[in-house]
Each structure stands twice: as structure tokens, then as C-alpha cells.
Write a protein that holds these residues in place. Structure first.
Motif: not given
Length: 164
Positions: A102-125
């Protein structure tokens, strides 16, 4: 939950490369994980033959603005930040892949390209002292949310994105 997605948000990389320029500006937000990930990105780019300028220590909004205005070429960002903070959505998407798409698709309209996801998690707690949790009957975030209504003077130490 936030999943981190190493972006390398690179609309400008292709443009820069097409003009034969080999200098790239890598940005980073102002916390440890960002310094580490962005340093890794810089080293990978340097090993690939690029000259790299590092612009580290920015807030989320400054980094995003720097990307949008071409002051930096790329930086690591988080879909869990982009969706509500930059793209203005109130309802969070919990599935990491669905959120990324969803972010990748919407940001493409803003001229921003999201490349592949990194394989780690940044979950807040959140963490509280055991005695504080026992005293207030805290077992879940919902319990803590109720306590904030009862005690408006309760203090939190969190970054802006988590608060949002």
C-alpha cells in the motif's frame, strides 16, 4: 506494529546514474538503528563504485522532505511511519506485506520508489517496572491506555512516530 523496510527510496538514483554522476547522498534519521543501517547502505554503495555523502541525524519529517526535494538521494524508512505520518492514513494496516504494498503504491504517485523490504523487524514495545505494573494492574497496552485517562500526569518516554 511497525515492520521496518529498508528502502533505498530511490527515484533519483536512476536519474543520477543516467547522467553519469556517481555521487549519492545517503540520509539517516537521528537514532542508532538509522545510523547503523544507513552506514551499511553507504558502504554497499561505495563498494559498488559510488561516491557517497552521508547526511545523518535528521528527524523523520526532515529526512522525508530532503528526499522529496532532492537534498538526499535515499535513506532507510519504515512503512509503519510512512502510512500514518507522511501519507496521512488513520487506519493502520497490520499485515506487513499488505502495508508495504500500500505504501509503495501510494508513494509511487509522489515520485518515491520503495525498493525491497529488509529482512528485520522494528516493532515498538513499552516497558514498565514490575512493581509499577503490579500496583496499577497493567498487563496490556489497553490497561496502560486506561491508566493514562485516570492519571493525566503519567509520563512516557517515546519517539514522535510511536506517539502517533
Amino acid at each position: 506494529m511497525k515492520r521496518v523496510f529498508l528502502i533505498t527510496l530511490v527515484v533519483l538514483v536512476a536519474t543520477v546514474m543516467s547522467f553519469g554522476q556517481t555521487r549519492l547522498s545517503v540520509g539517516a534519521k537521528n537514532f542508532t538503528e538509522q545510523y547503523i543501517v544507513s552506514s551499511m547502505i553507504s558502504q554497499l554503495l561505495e563498494n559498488a563504485g559510488f561516491r557517497v555523502t552521508e547526511n545523518f541525524g535528521m528527524s523523520s519529517f526532515v529526512a522525508r522532505s530532503a528526499l522529496e526535494t532532492g537534498q538526499i538521494d535515499l535513506y532507510a524508512d519504515y512503512t509503519g511511519t510512512a502510512w500514518p505520518t507522511y501519507l496521512g492514513h488513520e487506519k493502520m494496516i497490520r499485515d506487513p506485506l499488505e502495508l508495504y504494498n500500500a505504501v509503495k503504491a501510494e508513494d509511487l504517485e509522489n515520485g518515491i520508489v520503495w525498493l525491497d523490504m529488509a529482512n528485520f523487524n522494528n516493532t515498538y514495545a513499552l516497558a514498565v517496572r514490575r512493581d509499577f505494573a503490579a500496583e496499577h494492574g497493567l498487563a496490556t497496552l489497553e490497561d496502560l491506555a486506561e491508566l493514562t485517562h485516570e492519571d493525566p500526569d503519567l509520563l512516557f518516554g517515546v519517539v514522535y512516530e510511536f506517539l502517533e
